[in-house]
Design a protein around this motif. Structure first.
Motif, mmCIF file in Angstrom:
data_model
loop_
_atom_site.group_PDB
_atom_site.id
_atom_site.type_symbol
_atom_site.label_atom_id
_atom_site.label_comp_id
_atom_site.label_asym_id
_atom_site.label_seq_id
_atom_site.Cartn_x
_atom_site.Cartn_y
_atom_site.Cartn_z
ATOM 1 N N ASP A 1 1.078 -1.009 0.331
ATOM 2 C CA ASP A 1 0.118 0.488 0.253
ATOM 3 C C ASP A 1 1.046 1.447 -0.417
ATOM 4 O O ASP A 1 2.002 1.596 0.311
ATOM 5 N N GLY A 2 0.925 2.122 -0.880
ATOM 6 C CA GLY A 2 1.750 3.001 -1.097
ATOM 7 C C GLY A 2 2.592 3.290 -2.426
ATOM 8 O O GLY A 2 2.784 3.608 -2.775
ATOM 9 N N MET A 3 2.516 2.143 -2.732
ATOM 10 C CA MET A 3 3.354 1.638 -4.495
ATOM 11 C C MET A 3 2.226 0.883 -5.290
ATOM 12 O O MET A 3 3.301 1.028 -6.120
ATOM 13 N N GLY A 4 0.658 1.027 -4.935
ATOM 14 C CA GLY A 4 0.467 0.914 -6.422
ATOM 15 C C GLY A 4 -0.273 -0.869 -5.887
ATOM 16 O O GLY A 4 -0.892 -1.723 -6.630
ATOM 17 N N ARG A 5 -0.161 -1.307 -4.840
ATOM 18 C CA ARG A 5 -0.802 -2.646 -4.827
ATOM 19 C C ARG A 5 -1.816 -2.998 -5.177
ATOM 20 O O ARG A 5 -3.103 -2.234 -5.150
ATOM 21 N N ASP A 6 -2.493 -4.338 -5.900
ATOM 22 C CA ASP A 6 -3.351 -4.247 -6.544
ATOM 23 C C ASP A 6 -3.853 -6.190 -6.277
ATOM 24 O O ASP A 6 -3.442 -6.490 -7.138
ATOM 25 N N PHE B 1 7.013 7.297 0.527
ATOM 26 C CA PHE B 1 6.293 6.537 -0.332
ATOM 27 C C PHE B 1 5.691 5.667 0.912
ATOM 28 O O PHE B 1 4.016 5.048 0.226
ATOM 29 N N ILE B 2 5.716 5.676 2.236
ATOM 30 C CA ILE B 2 4.426 5.644 3.239
ATOM 31 C C ILE B 2 2.955 6.014 2.978
ATOM 32 O O ILE B 2 3.351 7.543 2.880
ATOM 33 N N PRO B 3 1.935 5.657 3.081
ATOM 34 C CA PRO B 3 0.627 6.679 2.585
ATOM 35 C C PRO B 3 0.462 7.568 3.836
ATOM 36 O O PRO B 3 1.195 7.411 5.225
ATOM 37 N N GLU B 4 0.212 8.793 3.308
ATOM 38 C CA GLU B 4 -0.135 10.117 4.272
ATOM 39 C C GLU B 4 -0.710 9.079 5.437
ATOM 40 O O GLU B 4 -1.338 9.863 7.086
ATOM 41 N N TYR B 5 -1.931 8.459 5.447
ATOM 42 C CA TYR B 5 -2.884 8.140 6.747
ATOM 43 C C TYR B 5 -1.806 6.990 7.946
ATOM 44 O O TYR B 5 -2.338 7.636 8.836
ATOM 45 N N ALA B 6 -0.962 6.695 7.014
ATOM 46 C CA ALA B 6 0.492 5.569 8.353
ATOM 47 C C ALA B 6 1.563 7.044 8.352
ATOM 48 O O ALA B 6 2.380 6.105 9.350
ATOM 49 N N GLN B 7 1.346 8.000 8.320
ATOM 50 C CA GLN B 7 2.941 9.151 7.875
ATOM 51 C C GLN B 7 3.556 9.067 9.540
ATOM 52 O O GLN B 7 4.397 9.173 10.366
ATOM 53 N N PHE C 1 1.333 0.568 13.429
ATOM 54 C CA PHE C 1 2.139 -0.571 11.689
ATOM 55 C C PHE C 1 1.577 -2.037 12.277
ATOM 56 O O PHE C 1 1.124 -2.555 11.396
ATOM 57 N N ALA C 2 1.983 -2.206 13.323
ATOM 58 C CA ALA C 2 2.157 -4.121 13.731
ATOM 59 C C ALA C 2 0.262 -4.955 13.505
ATOM 60 O O ALA C 2 0.188 -5.606 13.089
ATOM 61 N N ALA C 3 -0.398 -3.997 13.876
ATOM 62 C CA ALA C 3 -1.539 -3.789 14.414
ATOM 63 C C ALA C 3 -2.537 -4.190 12.804
ATOM 64 O O ALA C 3 -2.924 -5.012 12.543
ATOM 65 N N HIS C 4 -1.959 -2.716 12.445
ATOM 66 C CA HIS C 4 -2.619 -2.648 10.600
ATOM 67 C C HIS C 4 -1.726 -3.968 9.613
ATOM 68 O O HIS C 4 -2.319 -5.126 9.335
ATOM 69 N N PHE C 5 -1.095 -4.678 10.147
ATOM 70 C CA PHE C 5 -0.149 -5.512 9.139
ATOM 71 C C PHE C 5 -0.986 -6.997 10.148
ATOM 72 O O PHE C 5 -1.198 -7.853 9.012
ATOM 73 N N ILE C 6 -1.317 -7.178 10.778
ATOM 74 C CA ILE C 6 -1.572 -8.649 11.834
ATOM 75 C C ILE C 6 -2.984 -8.589 11.398
ATOM 76 O O ILE C 6 -3.387 -10.162 10.615
ATOM 77 N N LYS C 7 -4.102 -7.220 11.773
ATOM 78 C CA LYS C 7 -4.957 -7.534 10.300
ATOM 79 C C LYS C 7 -5.589 -7.893 9.542
ATOM 80 O O LYS C 7 -5.733 -8.675 8.537
ATOM 81 N N PRO D 1 12.907 8.131 11.599
ATOM 82 C CA PRO D 1 11.826 7.559 12.847
ATOM 83 C C PRO D 1 10.784 7.228 11.977
ATOM 84 O O PRO D 1 10.598 5.865 12.890
ATOM 85 N N ILE D 2 10.361 7.168 10.917
ATOM 86 C CA ILE D 2 9.525 6.717 10.975
ATOM 87 C C ILE D 2 9.759 5.369 9.831
ATOM 88 O O ILE D 2 8.798 4.254 9.972
ATOM 89 N N GLU D 3 10.888 4.696 9.505
ATOM 90 C CA GLU D 3 11.284 4.177 8.945
ATOM 91 C C GLU D 3 11.965 2.711 10.641
ATOM 92 O O GLU D 3 11.648 1.417 10.127
ATOM 93 N N ARG D 4 12.192 3.104 11.587
ATOM 94 C CA ARG D 4 12.255 2.935 12.249
ATOM 95 C C ARG D 4 10.609 2.340 13.720
ATOM 96 O O ARG D 4 11.378 0.920 13.613
ATOM 97 N N GLU D 5 10.479 2.864 13.043
ATOM 98 C CA GLU D 5 8.556 2.331 13.607
ATOM 99 C C GLU D 5 7.972 1.253 12.322
ATOM 100 O O GLU D 5 7.397 0.645 13.331
#
Length: 305
Positions: free
Chosen positions: A65-70, A96-102, A109-115, A143-147
């Motif tokens: 998501d953010g790279m054009g995933r389909d 490249f991280i989408p605005e909603y997750a910046q 991040f973990a909760a989103h990936f697990i879901k 910092p955002i990449e570390r998270e």
């Protein structure tokens, strides 16, 4: 088992696998270059069928998501081509991280990936088979990449999914391993990307010595580095006994990479690079490890007790 867009398969069903690819991608929001948009679905199918003719049977598609995933497109392509496709959950790197997750924390991040891993991607019910490609900048973990990486580690620990990374020009692979393992992700669930772009042998060796998998996944991109140097590094790694940790791919991201536009296409590793290894005396057994056995292990979802 390995999770594909068409469901779970046994590791021995995977076959020859290209472990870091993009079929449907759009990086133009950041790169401002129409060459970085792959949206021609009939063209994708044509390229996949060519890959299959060269012997390819599986592909890990790391567009997130953010790279054009389909993923619905990936499902159609897998059905029509007969190629196993593994889709991903994850985000790439700054910017490249989408605005909603910046501004997310590692926990978010973990909760989103697990879901997505448990319920499916974007309401499709299609489950990801890998977390990735999650990345860092050149010689810098922002910092955002570390998270993001910590979130990937936590999600990998929870779901058993492998985590595959992006290293900018091969830098900071060792630091990525330290960050991921410090948050509980086992080395055998980690795949460090683009290590063939790092000309520093000692740095790449230090990554291998941690026990993780590494990708030599920009094969054929001689504008970055000659393939002769990739071969030399691989020969030395084989000599040192690391052949069970190495994965191969080409990381095609542009229209100009496709055969229909005059590029090499997804079969280039099988068609052009493997013969080079054979010329240097690399055994068929080792080549089968790189292409078949190692991907089957690396992308098997680890059981969680």
């Amino acid at each position: 088992m390995i999770q594909t867009v068409l469901g779970k398969i046994r590791p021995e069903e995977l076959g020859i696998c290209s472990v870091h690819e993009h079929l449907s991608i759009d990086l133009s929001r950041i790169k401002k270059d129409p060459d970085t948009i792959l949206d021609d679905e009939p063209g994708m199918l044509e390229e996949l069928r060519d890959f299959r003719r060269e012997g390819g049977r599986a592909m890990v598609e790391v567009t997130n998501d953010g790279m054009g995933r389909d993923v619905l497109r990936l499902k159609r392509l897998s059905e029509q081509s007969g190629v196993h496709i593994i889709a991903c959950t994850g985000f790439y790197k700054d910017p490249f991280i989408p605005e909603y997750a910046q501004n997310w924390s590692a926990g978010q991040f973990a909760a989103h990936f697990i879901k997505e891993a448990k319920e499916g991607i974007d309401g499709t019910g299609i489950l990801p088979g890998v977390i990735g490609e999650v990345g860092t900048s050149k010689n810098e973990i922002k910092p955002i990449e570390r998270e993001l990486l910590i979130g990937a580690a936590l999600a990998g620990r929870e779901t058993g999914l492998p985590v595959t990374t992006h290293t900018t020009l091969g830098t900071l692979g060792y630091e990525q391993v330290q960050l991921l393992t410090a948050h509980g992700l086992p080395a055998n669930q980690i795949i460090i990307g683009h290590q063939d772009l790092n000309p520093n042998f000692a740095e790449v060796l230090s990554v291998l010595e941690t026990g993780v998998y590494i990708d030599f996944d920009t094969i054929g991109k001689v504008n970055y580095r000659p393939d002769e140097e990739r071969v030399d590094f691989l020969l030395e790694f084989i000599k040192r006994g690391f052949e069970e940790q190495i994965l191969l791919s080409a990381d095609l991201t542009r229209k100009s990479h496709w055969k229909k536009h005059g590029g090499p296409g997804y079969g280039l590793v099988l068609r052009d690079f493997i013969p080079r290894l054979k010329e240097q005396g690399v055994s068929q057994e080792t080549i089968d490890q790189f292409l078949i056995a190692n991907p089957a292990r690396a992308f098997s979802v680890k059981e969680r007790s």
